[in-house]
Design a protein around this motif. Structure first.
Motif, short mmCIF file in Angstrom:
data_model
loop_
_atom_site.label_atom_id
_atom_site.label_comp_id
_atom_site.label_asym_id
_atom_site.label_seq_id
_atom_site.Cartn_x
_atom_site.Cartn_y
_atom_site.Cartn_z
N GLN A 157 30.44 -23.17 -25.48
CA GLN A 157 30.99 -21.92 -24.96
C GLN A 157 30.00 -20.77 -25.13
N PHE A 158 29.11 -20.87 -26.11
CA PHE A 158 28.05 -19.89 -26.32
C PHE A 158 26.71 -20.60 -26.23
N ASP A 159 25.74 -19.95 -25.58
CA ASP A 159 24.37 -20.47 -25.59
C ASP A 159 23.76 -20.32 -26.97
N LEU A 160 23.97 -19.15 -27.56
CA LEU A 160 23.42 -18.85 -28.88
C LEU A 160 24.51 -18.36 -29.80
N GLY A 161 24.39 -18.68 -31.07
CA GLY A 161 25.30 -18.16 -32.08
C GLY A 161 24.51 -17.55 -33.21
N ILE A 162 24.91 -16.36 -33.65
CA ILE A 162 24.30 -15.72 -34.82
C ILE A 162 25.34 -15.75 -35.92
N VAL A 163 25.09 -16.54 -36.95
CA VAL A 163 26.08 -16.79 -37.99
C VAL A 163 25.57 -16.32 -39.34
N GLY A 164 26.50 -16.18 -40.29
CA GLY A 164 26.15 -15.58 -41.56
C GLY A 164 26.64 -16.29 -42.79
N GLN A 165 26.50 -17.59 -42.84
CA GLN A 165 26.82 -18.30 -44.07
C GLN A 165 25.68 -19.25 -44.39
N VAL A 172 25.34 -28.43 -34.84
CA VAL A 172 24.55 -27.47 -34.09
C VAL A 172 23.08 -27.61 -34.49
N GLU A 173 22.21 -27.07 -33.67
CA GLU A 173 20.77 -27.03 -33.97
C GLU A 173 20.41 -25.62 -34.43
N THR A 174 19.71 -25.51 -35.54
CA THR A 174 19.31 -24.22 -36.08
C THR A 174 17.94 -23.83 -35.52
N LEU A 175 17.89 -22.71 -34.80
CA LEU A 175 16.65 -22.21 -34.23
C LEU A 175 15.89 -21.32 -35.21
N PHE A 176 16.64 -20.65 -36.08
CA PHE A 176 16.03 -19.71 -37.03
C PHE A 176 16.99 -19.48 -38.18
N GLN A 177 16.44 -19.34 -39.37
CA GLN A 177 17.30 -18.97 -40.50
C GLN A 177 16.50 -18.16 -41.51
N THR A 178 17.17 -17.27 -42.18
CA THR A 178 16.55 -16.45 -43.20
C THR A 178 17.63 -16.00 -44.17
N LYS A 283 22.30 -13.47 -52.11
CA LYS A 283 21.66 -13.65 -50.82
C LYS A 283 22.66 -13.60 -49.67
N TYR A 284 22.25 -12.95 -48.60
CA TYR A 284 23.02 -12.91 -47.35
C TYR A 284 22.26 -13.75 -46.33
N TYR A 285 22.89 -14.80 -45.85
CA TYR A 285 22.23 -15.75 -44.95
C TYR A 285 22.51 -15.42 -43.49
N ILE A 286 21.46 -15.51 -42.69
CA ILE A 286 21.57 -15.28 -41.24
C ILE A 286 20.86 -16.43 -40.53
N SER A 287 21.52 -17.01 -39.54
CA SER A 287 20.91 -18.07 -38.76
C SER A 287 21.23 -17.89 -37.28
N ILE A 288 20.31 -18.37 -36.43
CA ILE A 288 20.54 -18.44 -34.99
C ILE A 288 20.69 -19.92 -34.64
N VAL A 289 21.81 -20.27 -34.03
CA VAL A 289 22.08 -21.69 -33.75
C VAL A 289 22.40 -21.89 -32.27
N THR A 290 22.30 -23.14 -31.84
CA THR A 290 22.64 -23.52 -30.48
C THR A 290 23.13 -24.96 -30.50
N SER A 291 23.77 -25.38 -29.42
CA SER A 291 24.20 -26.77 -29.35
C SER A 291 23.02 -27.70 -29.09
N GLY A 292 21.92 -27.17 -28.57
CA GLY A 292 20.72 -27.96 -28.32
C GLY A 292 19.69 -27.14 -27.58
N ARG A 293 18.48 -27.08 -28.11
CA ARG A 293 17.43 -26.27 -27.50
C ARG A 293 17.17 -26.67 -26.05
N GLU A 294 17.29 -27.99 -25.77
CA GLU A 294 16.99 -28.46 -24.43
C GLU A 294 17.97 -27.94 -23.39
N GLN A 295 19.12 -27.42 -23.83
CA GLN A 295 20.11 -26.91 -22.89
C GLN A 295 19.94 -25.41 -22.62
#
Length: 323
Positions: A157-165, A172-178, A283-295
């Motif tokens: 339903q979302f191309d990208l998700g910005i999550v905080g845990q 899901v596939e994690t594109l970035f996390q910090t 720590k406060y966690y932030i990640s950018i996720v997607t169902s798959g980079r190829e999509q």
């Protein structure tokens, strides 16, 4: 003739091996009828064209041209071979046109699910870069909590998700996390404002009250000792599950709050509050996720990269501030 590039991959067995540059030389020579004109078409020297033609003849095992004086006459084998080469180049040129079209045409929709702390400041900044660059991209932004975003990303339903845990995340596939340190938000006229260094929550809990989250502190803050958490909860009369609401309560009531640095920046921009780094390692966690980079579209990947860069810079700033 448009140069397609260099490609290894046409193997005739044994030592026979052709590359696309050699075939370009053969094609240009067949079309123009001379080495000289073929060299002009390819923007290379005549000896280079002759060498490429010679390489092909050695590879295929038969002559391509009969040389008479300064002219060239294609052999019967060359004419047959040319039909196959020309068909291949038509296919390659169509692929090139398709690639050009994909590269220069964007279009479409990028849907993003984001937590509140990123929704009001960091995400709009990142979106603006692509908004100004691509006039045919539509952006759909939905503010939700982390579990809801993860569910929606898994269901595409979302191309990208910005999550905080804290990761890992399932499905899901994690594109970035910090991870960024939490900070202590306080009214701008508080006695601790202007002092150097970190503030110690153990000490503050003896004299200050805090806004809690749902009557407690979030799970991702549970690196806080249970004794300190219970002490801070015990004297609290205010609770808010939304960081922006917690910041408003700090501004209006004078109590303190433990808050993520992204929400803290929003609160400071609104005025009336400031933040200080804290001694405890929360720590406060932030990640950018997607169902798959190829999509993802090229623009969606670009957006994730722009946002990741912004978040990294923000975290680095907060960490340096704490030092």
């Amino acid at each position: 003739m448009r140069s397609i590039g260099y490609y290894k991959g046409i193997d005739f067995g044994g030592d026979a091996h052709l590359n696309l540059r050699q075939l370009e030389a053969f094609r240009a020579t067949m079309r123009s009828g001379s080495i000289t004109e073929a060299a002009e078409i390819m923007h290379i020297s005549q000896p280079s064209v002759s060498r490429l033609i010679g390489d092909i003849e050695r590879s295929v095992g038969f002559p391509l041209f009969l040389r008479s004086g300064r002219g060239l006459t294609p052999t019967l084998e060359a004419n047959t071979f040319y039909k196959g080469v020309e068909g291949m180049f038509v296919g390659v040129e169509r692929l090139q046109e398709l690639a050009d079209s994909i590269r220069t045409t964007s279009g479409g929709i990028i849907s993003i699910g984001t937590i509140q702390s990123i929704a009001a400041f960091e995400l709009p900044r990142a979106v603006n870069q692509l908004y100004q660059r691509y006039d045919d991209i539509r952006f759909m932004i939905h503010a939700r909590n982390t579990p809801g975003i993860l569910d929606a990303v898994q269901m595409n339903q979302f191309d990208l998700g910005i999550v905080g845990q804290q990761p890992p995340y399932q499905g899901v596939e994690t594109l970035f996390q910090t991870a960024a340190p939490y900070v202590c938000l306080m009214p701008e006229d508080h006695k601790l404002v202007g002092q150097a260094g970190t503030v110690d929550l153990e000490e503050l809990a003896n004299s200050e009250t805090f806004v809690t989250s749902g009557g407690a502190f979030p799970d991702h803050m549970m690196s806080m000792s249970s004794a300190l958490s219970n002490k801070m909860q015990g004297c609290s009369r205010l609770s808010a599950t939304n960081m922006s609401v917690a910041a408003s309560l700090v501004r209006e009531t004078g109590v303190l709050a433990i808050i993520d640095p992204f929400s803290a920046e929003q609160a400071v921009n609104m005025g009336g509050v400031v933040f200080r780094p804290i001694a405890q390692d929360l720590k406060y966690y932030i990640s950018i996720v997607t169902s798959g980079r190829e999509q993802l579209s090229r623009q969606a990947i670009e957006l994730s990269e722009v946002l990741a860069q912004q978040l990294s810079e923000r975290v680095a700033h907060v960490v340096s501030y704490a030092k």
